[in-house]
Design an enzyme around this catalytic site. Structure first.
Site, PDB file in Angstrom:
ATOM      1  N   CYS A   1      13.656  11.032   6.642  1.00  0.00           N
ATOM      2  CA  CYS A   1      13.615  10.732   8.083  1.00  0.00           C
ATOM      3  C   CYS A   1      14.989  10.915   8.718  1.00  0.00           C
ATOM      4  O   CYS A   1      15.089  11.140   9.917  1.00  0.00           O
ATOM      5  CB  CYS A   1      13.118   9.300   8.284  1.00  0.00           C
ATOM      6  SG  CYS A   1      14.048   8.104   7.323  1.00  0.00           S
TER       7      CYS A   1
ATOM      8  N   GLU B   1       9.239  16.349  15.418  1.00  0.00           N
ATOM      9  CA  GLU B   1       9.643  16.171  14.022  1.00  0.00           C
ATOM     10  C   GLU B   1       8.849  17.124  13.125  1.00  0.00           C
ATOM     11  O   GLU B   1       7.621  17.115  13.144  1.00  0.00           O
ATOM     12  CB  GLU B   1       9.387  14.725  13.584  1.00  0.00           C
ATOM     13  CG  GLU B   1       9.891  14.465  12.172  1.00  0.00           C
ATOM     14  CD  GLU B   1       9.525  13.085  11.635  1.00  0.00           C
ATOM     15  OE1 GLU B   1       8.372  12.657  11.812  1.00  0.00           O
ATOM     16  OE2 GLU B   1      10.400  12.449  11.024  1.00  0.00           O
TER      17      GLU B   1
ATOM     18  N   LYS C   1       0.877  -1.180   0.000  1.00  0.00           N
ATOM     19  CA  LYS C   1       0.000   0.000   0.000  1.00  0.00           C
ATOM     20  C   LYS C   1       0.913   1.228   0.000  1.00  0.00           C
ATOM     21  O   LYS C   1       1.441   1.624   1.035  1.00  0.00           O
ATOM     22  CB  LYS C   1      -0.886  -0.025   1.256  1.00  0.00           C
ATOM     23  CG  LYS C   1      -2.239   0.624   1.135  1.00  0.00           C
ATOM     24  CD  LYS C   1      -2.258   2.104   0.866  1.00  0.00           C
ATOM     25  CE  LYS C   1      -1.959   2.969   2.060  1.00  0.00           C
ATOM     26  NZ  LYS C   1      -1.781   4.399   1.689  1.00  0.00           N
TER      27      LYS C   1
ATOM     28  N   GLY D   1       6.869   5.062   8.118  1.00  0.00           N
ATOM     29  CA  GLY D   1       5.999   6.235   8.130  1.00  0.00           C
ATOM     30  C   GLY D   1       6.096   6.947   9.458  1.00  0.00           C
ATOM     31  O   GLY D   1       7.094   6.824  10.180  1.00  0.00           O
TER      32      GLY D   1
ATOM     33  N   THR E   1       1.168   6.895  13.263  1.00  0.00           N
ATOM     34  CA  THR E   1       0.616   5.799  12.450  1.00  0.00           C
ATOM     35  C   THR E   1       1.225   4.469  12.886  1.00  0.00           C
ATOM     36  O   THR E   1       0.527   3.449  12.961  1.00  0.00           O
ATOM     37  CB  THR E   1       0.901   6.025  10.954  1.00  0.00           C
ATOM     38  OG1 THR E   1       0.649   7.381  10.633  1.00  0.00           O
ATOM     39  CG2 THR E   1       0.051   5.127  10.087  1.00  0.00           C
TER      40      THR E   1
ATOM     41  N   GLU F   1       9.587   1.451  10.906  1.00  0.00           N
ATOM     42  CA  GLU F   1      10.615   2.478  10.687  1.00  0.00           C
ATOM     43  C   GLU F   1       9.901   3.817  10.746  1.00  0.00           C
ATOM     44  O   GLU F   1       9.137   4.152   9.833  1.00  0.00           O
ATOM     45  CB  GLU F   1      11.280   2.286   9.318  1.00  0.00           C
ATOM     46  CG  GLU F   1      11.980   0.952   9.141  1.00  0.00           C
ATOM     47  CD  GLU F   1      13.163   0.778  10.070  1.00  0.00           C
ATOM     48  OE1 GLU F   1      13.743   1.785  10.506  1.00  0.00           O
ATOM     49  OE2 GLU F   1      13.493  -0.380  10.379  1.00  0.00           O
TER      50      GLU F   1
END
Ligand code: NDP
Length: 485
Positions: free
Chosen positions: A281, A384, A172, A225, A229, A247
């Site tokens: 990231c 972040e 996805k 992500g 989430t 991750e």
């Protein structure tokens, strides 16, 4: 361009027959129609993956590797088109997509094709009495969920090891950047990948991602992500005891020691802060500079930032493009406003870049932004932002900077700039992160373990770690003597 789901070896419209637009961040215009898939599409895809599993998992590693090499060859043949699609979908400079994103996606397929042919397993002999052999067997259908910042690069980082080890998969991709995943689907069919081995279902996280994670036919979830989430996915997967690799986000420090070679450290810190508009990231979004060189560093750093060529991502000369979406633009801008409220000084940027072409009038652009004067407890220093915003702060000694570097909920990566090897080792060992770069940033070897600590995730990807994640170890103990001998 109307995109479709890859299910059981063919392209299908979503069961709902509904689509949503994918927006080009540089122009603000729709560039594709994305299937608004839901549980029905996910059920079909998981069923296709389930049916394909016995056949695919019993092929030899060599056969699977040859198919992955063929996919890599087709990606290579279509590199320029894929780079353009990635730039159009994400806002990143086409030059970056051509140089980094697509070559890395190709490398992912080649790397895991090679890795699985050279893989081996453990044996534990018991003093001549018995031999234990560890079989590593594929898990079954797995879910692969990826973000928008490095769309094909990160999706292929999951697909390649999952398929190489004999699993089948339902992927996805991010709803915001689906275009290269769609092209990959078409190329996988062309490569002759058997139906059902890889299924790609487009759609939104809640409508398509959630039923995929919850599906009882899915044996493991590999997710890259955001941290929030990731927590939702962990909660959904836990009751079924699914294997999980998460991750997640980062708030990574760049540490400039007094003895750093500034000719290297200044451009290095600038690249770490602003590559891909700061939407990696691993970006170094907090720079800590030893107080004795703080002013010198800052002068040179802003000069370096001023040299970044901001512009239309489609222009091959552009080094810095648009951020991915209007929502994300607004989030980043709100953090710049917060920095002012928290007492920070905006030393560079903070607004919309000047001199963009007319085609970019409605695009989502933010200047590379440098902020000073914020303490370590400010939200802008701890949360972040995932955009072109970097803070710069002085430190007094190694203990001081290590304390500040570790003082966030995240623990993904760090870079340390020093000419003293002992200091490099000492600092690296005390940083609570998954990766430390010394005198470099984003120098990646696909064999090394990759992942984070704390809110940056659980588990490791890369090399053997990925081969292990996508297989279940089974010990077979063979007795070598008669039971009563
Ligand atoms: P999100 O967490 O919003 O989305 C990631 C993926 O998860 C998307 O495909 C998303 O779909 C899907 N998703 C959303 N909700 C669910 C759900 N309930 N169940 C299943 N799937 C779901 O992240 P972003 O796409 O915004 O990416 C940015 C984040 O990714 C940053 O925090 C960044 O640090 C992190 N990241 C981490 C990396 C690492 O290796 N540690 C590397 C790159 C990025 P949809 O797009 O439709 O919402």
């Amino acid at each position: 361009m109307r995109l479709a789901n890859l299910i059981d070896g063919a392209l299908h419209p979503p069961a709902s027959d509904a689509y949503f637009p994918s927006i080009n961040p540089a122009t603000g215009e729709a560039c594709a129609e994305v299937p608004d898939s839901g549980a029905e599409d996910i059920n079909r895809a998981v069923e296709a993956a389930r049916c394909a599993f016995p056949g695919w998992s019993s092929t030899s590693a060599y056969e699977r590797a040859m198919l992955l090499f063929r996919i890599a060859d087709l990606l290579t043949a279509n590199l320029n088109e894929l780079a353009q699609l990635e730039s159009q979908d994400n806002g990143k400079p086409v030059s970056l997509a051509r140089r980094i994103d697509i070559p890395r996606a190709i490398a992912n397929f080649r790397f895991f094709a090679g890795a699985v042919m050279h893989d081996h397993t453990e044996a534990h002999p018991m003093d001549g009495r018995a031999l234990n052999v560890t079989l590593r067997q594929p898990l079954g259908p797995v879910a692969l969920i990826s973000p928008w910042n490095l769309p094909l690069y990160l999706l292929s980082w999951k697909i390649a090891p999952a398929l190489a080890t004999g699993n089948t998969a339902v992927a996805k991709p991010s709803e915001v950047t689906p275009m290269t995943a769609h092209r990959l689907a078409v190329l996988c069919v062309e490569a002759g990948l058997p139906p059902g081995v890889l299924n790609i279902v487009h759609g939104r996280g809640a409508a398509a991602g959630a039923p995929l994670v919850e599906h009882e036919g899915i044996k493991a979830v590999s997710f890259t992500g955001g941290t929030v989430t990731g927590a939702t996915i962990a909660r959904a997967a836990a009751p079924q005891f699914k294997k999980l690799s998460l991750e997640l986000g980062g708030k990574n420090p760049t540490i400039i020691c007094a003895d750093a070679d500034l000719d290297e450290a200044v451009p290095g810190a600038c690249r770490a802060a602003f590559t891909n508009q700061g939407e990696i990231c691993l970006c170094g979004s907090r720079i800590f500079v030893h107080a004795s060189i703080y002013d010198t560093f800052l002068d040179r750093f802003v000069t370096e930032v001023d040299r970044i060529r901001v512009g239309d991502p489609a222009d091959p000369e552009t080094q810095f493009g648009a951020v991915v979406s209007r929502d994300h633009h607004d989030k980043v801008v709100s953090y710049i406003a917060l920095a002012k409220e928290e007492g920070g000084t905006i030393l560079r940027g903070g607004g919309r870049p000047q001199g963009l072409p007319d085609t970019c009038t409605d695009g989502f652009f933010i200047e590379p932004t440098v902020i000073t004067g914020l303490g370590p407890t400010c939200r802008v220093q701890r949360e972040e932002i995932f955009g072109p915003v970097v803070t710069v702060s002085p430190f007094d000694d190694d203990d001081h900077v290590i304390g500040m570097a570790n003082d966030t909920p995240y623990g993904l990566s760090a870079s340390v700039w020093t000419t003293n090897l002992n200091r490099a080792h000492r600092i690296a060992a005390r940083l609570d992160v998954g990766t430390v770069w010394v005198n470099c940033w984003l120098l990646r070897d696909l064999r090394v373990p990759f992942g984070g600590t704390k809110a940056s995730g659980v588990g490791r990807e890369g090399g053997r770690e990925a081969l292990r994640f996508f297989t279940e170890p089974k010990n077979v103990c063979i007795q070598l003597e008669e039971p009563n001998g």
